[in-house]
Design an enzyme around this catalytic site. Sequence first.
Site, mmCIF file in Angstrom:
data_model
loop_
_atom_site.group_PDB
_atom_site.id
_atom_site.type_symbol
_atom_site.label_atom_id
_atom_site.label_comp_id
_atom_site.label_asym_id
_atom_site.label_seq_id
_atom_site.Cartn_x
_atom_site.Cartn_y
_atom_site.Cartn_z
ATOM 1 N N GLY A 18 0.907 -1.084 -0.127
ATOM 2 C CA GLY A 18 -0.056 0.041 -0.107
ATOM 3 C C GLY A 18 0.955 1.118 -0.088
ATOM 4 N N GLU A 19 0.766 2.154 0.904
ATOM 5 C CA GLU A 19 1.451 3.328 0.903
ATOM 6 C C GLU A 19 1.994 3.282 2.481
ATOM 7 O OE1 GLU A 19 1.996 4.810 -2.138
ATOM 8 O OE2 GLU A 19 3.636 5.359 -0.651
ATOM 9 N N SER A 20 3.223 3.123 2.707
ATOM 10 C CA SER A 20 3.715 3.045 4.133
ATOM 11 C C SER A 20 3.487 3.939 4.902
ATOM 12 C CB SER A 20 5.189 2.507 4.146
ATOM 13 O OG SER A 20 6.049 3.475 3.437
ATOM 14 N N CYS A 52 6.253 -5.616 0.248
ATOM 15 C CA CYS A 52 6.348 -3.996 -0.143
ATOM 16 C C CYS A 52 6.120 -3.088 0.896
ATOM 17 C CB CYS A 52 5.238 -3.862 -1.284
ATOM 18 S SG CYS A 52 5.951 -2.447 -2.399
ATOM 19 N N ARG A 71 12.322 4.071 0.157
ATOM 20 C CA ARG A 71 10.949 3.835 -0.581
ATOM 21 C C ARG A 71 11.073 4.208 -2.089
ATOM 22 N NH1 ARG A 71 7.176 8.133 1.207
ATOM 23 N NH2 ARG A 71 5.443 6.725 0.144
ATOM 24 N N ILE A 84 5.785 -3.067 -7.627
ATOM 25 C CA ILE A 84 4.922 -1.786 -7.657
ATOM 26 C C ILE A 84 5.368 -0.794 -6.659
ATOM 27 C CG2 ILE A 84 2.475 -0.860 -7.759
ATOM 28 C CD1 ILE A 84 1.326 -3.719 -7.730
ATOM 29 N N ARG A 85 5.906 0.506 -7.156
ATOM 30 C CA ARG A 85 6.715 1.245 -6.748
ATOM 31 C C ARG A 85 7.359 0.768 -5.650
ATOM 32 N NH1 ARG A 85 3.562 5.609 -4.771
ATOM 33 N NH2 ARG A 85 5.366 7.009 -5.164
ATOM 34 N N HIS A 101 4.982 -8.222 -4.668
ATOM 35 C CA HIS A 101 3.761 -8.634 -4.267
ATOM 36 C C HIS A 101 3.199 -10.011 -4.597
ATOM 37 C CE1 HIS A 101 1.743 -4.442 -3.285
ATOM 38 N NE2 HIS A 101 2.799 -4.087 -4.047
ATOM 39 N N GLU A 157 0.978 -11.689 -3.110
ATOM 40 C CA GLU A 157 -0.447 -11.830 -3.186
ATOM 41 C C GLU A 157 -1.254 -11.584 -4.824
ATOM 42 O OE1 GLU A 157 0.882 -9.197 -2.217
ATOM 43 O OE2 GLU A 157 -0.116 -7.570 -2.633
HETATM 44 N N1 GLN Z 1 5.774 3.037 -2.506
HETATM 45 C C1 GLN Z 1 4.856 2.462 -1.396
HETATM 46 C C2 GLN Z 1 5.284 3.101 0.009
HETATM 47 O O1 GLN Z 1 6.401 3.833 -0.093
HETATM 48 C C3 GLN Z 1 5.178 0.900 -1.431
HETATM 49 C C4 GLN Z 1 4.343 0.243 -2.780
HETATM 50 C C5 GLN Z 1 3.486 -0.752 -2.478
HETATM 51 O O2 GLN Z 1 3.378 -1.288 -1.299
HETATM 52 N N2 GLN Z 1 3.311 -1.338 -3.708
HETATM 53 O O3 GLN Z 1 5.027 2.696 0.791
#
Ligand code: GLN
Length: 193
Positions: free
Chosen positions: A46-48, A78, A107, A141-142, A177, A179
């Site tokens: 997600g987004e940490s 992630c 990140r 993903i990112r 990921h 999952e």
């Molecule tokens: N870029 C996200 C972060 O810094 C991590 C990306 C992800 O969980 N797919 O939290």
Amino acid sequence: MKVGVLAIQGAFAAHVAVLESLGVAAVEVRRPEHLDGLDGLVLPGGESTTLSMGLERSGLTGGVRAFVTSGAPVLGTCAGAILLAVECLDGRSDQVQLAALDVVARRNAFGRQVDSFETDLDVPRLGQLGLGDGPFHGVFIRAPALERVGPSVEVLAAHDGTPVAVASGRVVATTFHPELTADPRLHELVLGR
Ligand code: GLN
């Protein structure tokens, strides 16, 4: 077996689906009492920064920290891997670090143009444990990079020389990921099945 999935934000539903496909009871963790009686915990991507704020707002930080440092099975993917690290670079200065793994995460380390990519990964431990040979398809993903990996941490897989799956005791973190592919082997590895 009852395994929690932190369900504040991010890709938690896909983890619930993988766990259920393995016959594991999955519990969405949104409040401290949801941690009661769990045998394992998944911290999703997600987004940490957002996950971190959500942990604080829901009063979950202390309970989740106690759980992930208790020796129980834990999978962080992630953003979840970032939370498990001792330190995060390029994050918010007040970001929660659960310090369950002696790694430093950076990140969004793969840059803008190639910030999402897929590649097959060699994870020798899966074959050694009898979970099946063959590469694990990694969806990034990112993704963060794990820039420093301490002596207590084992590298399970690397991509271009950078660790992308690591373990310490029963805590496993992936910068991709697992999952999102129809391959439950890393979940099985964490759960010891
Ligand atoms: N870029 C996200 C972060 O810094 C991590 C990306 C992800 O969980 N797919 O939290």
